[in-house]
Design a protein around this motif. Structure first.
Motif, PDB file in Angstrom:
ATOM      1  N   ALA A  89       0.820  -1.196   0.000  1.00 11.87           N
ATOM      2  CA  ALA A  89       0.000   0.000   0.000  1.00 11.87           C
ATOM      3  C   ALA A  89       0.860   1.256   0.000  1.00 11.87           C
ATOM      4  CB  ALA A  89      -0.929   0.004   1.213  1.00 11.87           C
ATOM      5  N   PHE A  90       0.292   2.383  -0.485  1.00 16.02           N
ATOM      6  CA  PHE A  90       0.984   3.661  -0.403  1.00 16.02           C
ATOM      7  C   PHE A  90       1.377   3.936   1.052  1.00 16.02           C
ATOM      8  CE2 PHE A  90      -1.021   4.544  -4.527  1.00 16.02           C
ATOM      9  CZ  PHE A  90      -0.003   5.215  -5.185  1.00 16.02           C
ATOM     10  N   ALA A  91       0.448   3.651   1.981  1.00 15.41           N
ATOM     11  CA  ALA A  91       0.676   3.904   3.407  1.00 15.41           C
ATOM     12  C   ALA A  91       1.194   2.650   4.083  1.00 15.41           C
ATOM     13  CB  ALA A  91      -0.612   4.391   4.061  1.00 15.41           C
ATOM     14  N   ASN A  92       2.214   2.027   3.494  1.00 11.07           N
ATOM     15  CA  ASN A  92       2.697   0.756   4.025  1.00 11.07           C
ATOM     16  C   ASN A  92       3.150   0.923   5.469  1.00 11.07           C
ATOM     17  OD1 ASN A  92       5.871   0.834   4.201  1.00 11.07           O
ATOM     18  ND2 ASN A  92       5.357   1.870   2.298  1.00 11.07           N
ATOM     19  N   GLY A  93       2.826  -0.085   6.270  1.00 14.67           N
ATOM     20  CA  GLY A  93       3.168  -0.079   7.674  1.00 14.67           C
ATOM     21  C   GLY A  93       2.077   0.445   8.570  1.00 14.67           C
ATOM     22  N   GLY A  94       1.166   1.272   8.034  1.00 16.31           N
ATOM     23  CA  GLY A  94       0.116   1.877   8.839  1.00 16.31           C
ATOM     24  C   GLY A  94      -1.169   1.074   8.805  1.00 16.31           C
ATOM     25  N   ALA A  95      -2.066   1.367   9.758  1.00 17.46           N
ATOM     26  CA  ALA A  95      -3.379   0.728   9.823  1.00 17.46           C
ATOM     27  C   ALA A  95      -4.408   1.794  10.167  1.00 17.46           C
ATOM     28  CB  ALA A  95      -3.399  -0.384  10.871  1.00 17.46           C
ATOM     29  N   GLY A  96      -5.555   1.746   9.503  1.00 17.92           N
ATOM     30  CA  GLY A  96      -6.591   2.746   9.720  1.00 17.92           C
ATOM     31  C   GLY A  96      -7.969   2.136   9.783  1.00 17.92           C
ATOM     32  N   VAL A  97      -8.911   2.902  10.366  1.00 16.77           N
ATOM     33  CA  VAL A  97     -10.283   2.451  10.573  1.00 16.77           C
ATOM     34  C   VAL A  97     -11.204   3.145   9.575  1.00 16.77           C
ATOM     35  CG1 VAL A  97     -12.136   2.199  12.262  1.00 16.77           C
ATOM     36  CG2 VAL A  97      -9.756   2.221  13.021  1.00 16.77           C
ATOM     37  N   SER A  98     -12.160   2.393   9.043  1.00 15.63           N
ATOM     38  CA  SER A  98     -13.124   2.927   8.085  1.00 15.63           C
ATOM     39  C   SER A  98     -14.540   2.605   8.567  1.00 15.63           C
ATOM     40  CB  SER A  98     -12.886   2.329   6.691  1.00 15.63           C
ATOM     41  OG  SER A  98     -13.903   2.715   5.787  1.00 15.63           O
ATOM     42  N   LEU A  99     -15.108   3.471   9.402  1.00 17.04           N
ATOM     43  CA  LEU A  99     -16.473   3.254   9.877  1.00 17.04           C
ATOM     44  C   LEU A  99     -17.464   3.423   8.739  1.00 17.04           C
ATOM     45  CD1 LEU A  99     -16.398   5.145  13.309  1.00 17.04           C
ATOM     46  CD2 LEU A  99     -16.130   2.693  12.890  1.00 17.04           C
ATOM     47  N   ARG A 100     -18.504   2.598   8.756  1.00 16.52           N
ATOM     48  CA  ARG A 100     -19.567   2.628   7.738  1.00 16.52           C
ATOM     49  C   ARG A 100     -19.041   2.421   6.322  1.00 16.52           C
ATOM     50  NH1 ARG A 100     -22.745   1.578  11.776  1.00 16.52           N
ATOM     51  NH2 ARG A 100     -23.594   3.348  12.919  1.00 16.52           N
ATOM     52  N   GLY A 101     -17.799   1.950   6.186  1.00 15.90           N
ATOM     53  CA  GLY A 101     -17.256   1.672   4.865  1.00 15.90           C
ATOM     54  C   GLY A 101     -16.959   2.893   4.037  1.00 15.90           C
ATOM     55  N   LEU A 102     -16.749   4.052   4.696  1.00 15.78           N
ATOM     56  CA  LEU A 102     -16.551   5.301   3.960  1.00 15.78           C
ATOM     57  C   LEU A 102     -15.096   5.737   3.915  1.00 15.78           C
ATOM     58  CD1 LEU A 102     -19.725   7.326   5.016  1.00 15.78           C
ATOM     59  CD2 LEU A 102     -19.215   6.293   2.808  1.00 15.78           C
ATOM     60  N   THR A 103     -14.162   4.828   4.058  1.00 12.46           N
ATOM     61  CA  THR A 103     -12.724   5.021   3.959  1.00 12.46           C
ATOM     62  C   THR A 103     -12.148   5.622   5.232  1.00 12.46           C
ATOM     63  OG1 THR A 103     -12.497   7.273   3.063  1.00 12.46           O
ATOM     64  CG2 THR A 103     -13.034   5.508   1.500  1.00 12.46           C
TER      65      THR A 103
END
Length: 947
Positions: A97-111
């Motif tokens: 991924a472009f943001a390799n190494g990171g992890a993020g949350v996407s509530l309601r599937g909206l990124t």
């Protein structure tokens, strides 16, 4: 409302429903038991304290005890299993991924860009590497597990309180506020199938009693190390195997010639090849293998294949986290608290892309340098070898295939991300006003070391020098290898400085209680300095990487009113005015109600507006590469037929590179959110909530290349010899009329939108018995009703499909997700079983015009079934459930032991041929939804001691 849950395990609902009925019948007096007066608290999404934690908006609270009982050892893993986390989430399994190494949350599937993540209710600097080189997010992979007090997940829009980004909801991670004594903790675990061995230790020490001594000072240190899991650790499973020949496809293992690589591929032995004759690739005389490890017959039968021993399913990570907090009572009314932290995460990320010799290796690269237009640099020259060069005996025009000896076997990025945070809070009261002020500085810095990349200029010169030319079999000098495969590094930083102040006051007494008013102001400055590494930026090593430079300033004023107008009716209203120096002003209101027509039932609902301000990646100085769907070169393959005489076959059905540039006059994305729900509490031992949500996002910021009528202007490479169709099914090498396409450019525009709706359920049942202990059943279930993407003037229904596949890691968009916790406690023993369930979904994606099951691999650009229709059984991705068991035993007042098994039944991930968001082209599973299956059964033990 009728919901279809055909693949949801019915046992989950039966357990909860029957348990709720039995508890309500068996304990009719529970509702009449005397309860202590509840403490007033401030819940995420509000500025005013309240006695009832259930407000007008749905909020899920995960306590420190809840976190431990999941059996997880990282906050990112806990958040990834939220039922409200959906399409567009970012996990560590997608190392490319472009943001390799990171992890993020996407509530309601909206990124991840539309979910706001707070720490202690305050903003954190975003990760310097944006998702898809566009969406900024807070990296949750380096939040220390043992430093977290609890997590509040607001499943509603909250721009009226927090401003930009809080469209889909808010995740508020609350760290420990104080601690007295000493706590030690150690954990260790490993996967049954190899790799992923984890060690974690933490110590927390504090002293001073806030009430007795007037202060508290504590510190916490956590160390964590998790080994990598490689594809080779799992390649005995079908989802991790590259050979699809027994499944109707082709063999994609490295070093195996097949139709997708035109039977020419780097293998265990380098070889020269020359295209002579009517069917050149099947003529043994056209090959010269440079050592005895391989020959033509062995090569064509797949006998020279190379096992992938470097690609990661899960990267190695190391975490060092330190937190210090100090709280001082200034007097009876005022209190000062200061909290500082440094969270550091190191990870090694690669997709196993090997450095190889290739006829296309010397075409040149595109340079992406901040402040100037993309440039084609380093066009090296012919892609063929003359007689005698590098041992070539086939004559002039030979091509070299093979792995470059002495170079790391994969493009690797060692990423060290350091998150620093210093925040001071001053709380007090004056003249019946509750006053709060805060100021803070946060920074995230990433240091990336690159290896396994090739300087093609140096390689080209080394091959063609008169004396001591480069030897493709190895044994080259250290100086040569340092020049050809340089190790280099890069630094990117993201900073956020803020200050805010608020005041709340009880205005008057209403029939339902005091009417509260809160007002506040805030200031924020965000700066992003994320250049690409020099050797990438100037085009010497590969194509230029993404870069972002820019800053924004925001000043805001906000207010909230909470009015219990009747004993059973509460009204709430809030509004915020923001000013950004990048685009102008935004005004976002919100209104809500909570009505209890009876003691056991309540109704609630909200309406709110929200926005997301364009960030530096969109309107600053930034650039990135992305690929578009296949097109035919309008000059070199005008009729789309690679066999037409004069056409360049590689210019047919090609996926051209686009260089994404920024646009200065972008407007913010805007949203409208609606929620309506019910709270049912027949006894203190059983409660349930049902909430409907609908979110409409308009004016979304998208690449201009996706807008109807966009006509790309292609920039071409210099003219060099390429293969040209001879009209008889073969090719000849010659000079094309123009150079091949290098790239096209595209800016950002405000266009299209997304509308999603769904229903979320929570059922919670507790029971206390003298003989059998205490019981808990807690179910969170999210059903997506609709997910409509408006693009290109068309509305696409994507709920239950793989769309929108172009966002984040092509995660898939299942309609249903659920998490069920079953707990039992008796004496010193506690057992918790957690079921994490993801519903089935289709591999189709109407938003990219893939509505035919036989074409679904065009979404992922994978060549599993090259030249053939995809078998229909791969059009459906089955449901997946991992079961986690956690046991703890309180041996004494101070000492507790625990043991856990994650993915207890060792469920393997379902095959998903439409996703590209995983380790590499050999694997075919969905890392965002089914990573627990790739890890497999995982055992862990631990102990904690507190004194």
């Amino acid at each position: 409302m009728k919901l279809r849950m055909k693949s949801m395990p019915l046992a989950i609902f039966q357990i909860v429903a029957s348990g709720a009925l039995s508890m309500a019948v068996a304990h009719p007096a529970f509702a009449q038991e005397t309860q202590a007066a509840p403490q007033r608290v401030v819940i995420t999404g509000s500025l005013i304290s309240r006695a009832d934690k259930e407000g007008t908006s749905p909020v899920q609270i995960l306590t420190a005890e809840d976190l431990v009982r999941t059996g997880s050892t990282s906050i990112a893993e806990v958040l990834s299993n939220l039922s409200a986390n959906g399409q567009g989430a970012l996990g560590s399994g997608f190392s490319g991924a472009f943001a390799n190494g990171g992890a993020g949350v996407s509530l309601r599937g909206l990124t991840v860009g539309l979910t706001l993540v707070l720490i202690d209710g305050k903003r954190m600097a975003p990760y310097p590497l944006s998702d898809d080189a566009q969406r900024q997010f807070v990296d949750v992979s380096n939040i220390p597990f043992d430093a977290v007090d609890h997590i509040e997940v607001l499943k509603d829009g909250a721009s009226s309180i927090y401003g930009s980004d809080a469209i889909a909801g808010v995740v508020n991670i609350i760290l420990k506020k104080s601690f007295k004594g000493t706590a030690l903790r150690a954990d260790a675990g490993s996967s049954q199938h190899g790799g992923g061995t984890m060690y974690k230790t933490a110590i927390t020490h504090g002293f001073g009693d806030l009430e007795a001594d007037g202060y508290n000072l504590f510190g916490s240190l956590e160390l964590r190390h998790s080994e990598a899991i490689k594809v080779a650790d799992r390649d005995n499973y079908l989802w991790a195997q590259g050979d699809w020949s027994a499944r109707g496809g082709i063999n994609l293992n490295r070093g195996v010639p097949n139709a997708s690589n035109n039977y020419l591929v780097a293998t265990s032995s380098p070889f020269f090849y020359t295209p002579k004759g009517a069917d050149p690739v099947h003529n043994p005389a056209n090959y010269q293998f440079l050592d005895t490890n391989c020959n033509y017959a062995k090569y064509m039968s797949g006998g020279c294949a190379i096992r992938d021993t470097v690609s990661f399913l899960q990267p190695e990570t190391k975490n060092v986290n330190a937190l210090v907090g100090f709280t001082k009572k200034l007097n009876e009314d005022w209190q000062l608290s200061v909290k500082g932290s440094v969270f550091q995460r190191e990870s090694e990320n690669n997709r196993g892309v090997p450095p190889v010799f290739s006829p296309t290796s010397f075409a040149g690269n595109t340079s992406l340098v901040p402040g100037q237009n993309p440039q084609i640099v380093n066009v090296y020259g012919p892609t063929t070898f003359k007689q005698g060069v590098a041992g070539n005996t086939l004559g002039d025009g030979a091509r070299l295939y093979g792995y470059i000896p002495g170079v790391d076997p994969a493009n690797t990025q060692k990423n060290k991300a350091t998150s620093s945070r210093l925040v001071a809070n001053l709380d007090g009261s004056w003249n019946d006003w509750e006053l709060k002020a805060a100021a803070g500085f946060t920074r995230v810095k990433t240091d990336i070391d690159y290896s396994g990349y090739v300087d093609r200029v140096a390689l080209y010169k080394a091959f063609n020098r008169a004396t001591n030319p480069f030897n493709p079999l190895g044994g080259n000098s250290a100086a040569d290898m340092a020049a050809i495969a340089p190790r280099f590094s890069n630094e990117a930083t993201s900073t956020l400085t803020f200050a805010d102040a608020s005041a709340s006051h009880e205005l008057m007494q209403l029939p339902g209680g005091p009417m509260g008013l809160a007002v506040g102001v805030s200031y924020m400055k965000k700066k992003m300095e994320s250049p690409s590494a020099a050797l990438l930026a100037n085009g010497i090593v590969g194509n230029g990487a993404a870069y972002v430079l820019g800053e924004e300033k925001n000043a805001a004023a906000f207010a909230q009113v909470l009015a219990p107008v009747l004993k059973n009716l509460e009204l709430e209203a809030s509004a915020r005015f923001d000013h950004y120096d990048t685009y102008g002003r935004s005004f976002t209101p919100k209104a809500g109600f909570k009505w209890k027509p009876a003691d056991i039932i309540g109704l609630r609902g909200t309406f709110s507006k929200g926005f997301r301000a364009p960030n530096a990646a969109e309107n600053g100085t930034a650039g990135s590469f992305f690929t578009f769907h296949s097109v035919n070169d309008p000059i070199l393959c005008a009729d789309g037929n690679p066999k037409t005489k004069g056409n360049v076959p590689t210019a047919c059905a090609m996926s051209p590179a686009f260089v994404q540039l920024t646009t200065k006059d972008l407007a913010p994305e805007k949203s409208k959110s609606y929620t309506f729900g019910a709270i049912i509490e027949p006894t203190r031992y059983f409660s349930s909530t049902v909430d409907y949500y609908r979110i409409e996002v308009k004016n979304q910021i998208n690449t201009a290349s996706g807008v109807p009528g966009f006509v790309p202007s292609y920039v071409r490479n210099a003219v060099f010899p390429v293969d040209i169709a001879d009209g008889n099914g073969g090719v000849v090498q010659g000079l094309p009329s123009v150079g091949t396409i290098a790239y096209a450019t595209s800016g950002y525009v405000n266009s299209g939108g997304t509308t999603t709706s769904g229903v979320e359920f929570n059922f919670k049942l507790t029971g206390k018995t003298a003989d059998y202990g205490n019981f808990l059943a807690d179910l969170n279930f999210n059903h997506m009703i609709s997910y409509v993407l408006s693009s290109n003037g068309v509305d696409y229904e994507l709920a239950g499909t793989h769309g929108p596949s172009v966002i984040s890691g092509d995660t898939g968009n299942p309609k249903n997700r659920a998490q069920l916790k079953l707990g039992w406690e008796k004496g010193p023993l506690t057992a918790t079983t957690t079921f994490n369930w993801v519903g089935s979904f289709s591999a189709l994606d109407p938003s990219v015009e893939v509505t035919d099951c036989t074409k679904i691999t065009s979404i992922s650009s994978r060549t599993y079934f090259f030249g053939k229709d995809v078998p229909l059984n791969y059009c459906h991705i089955p449901s997946f459930m991992s079961t986690d068991l956690n046991l703890s035993y309180k041996y004494s007042k101070n000492l507790t032991f625990k043991a856990s098994v994650q993915n207890l039944f060792d469920r393997q991930p379902p095959i998903d041929v439409a996703t590209y968001g995983n380790a590499n082209n050999l694997t075919s599973y969905n890392a965002s939804l089914h990573q627990a299956g790739a890890v497999g059964r995982f055992f862990a033990v631990g102990a904690s001691y507190q004194f």
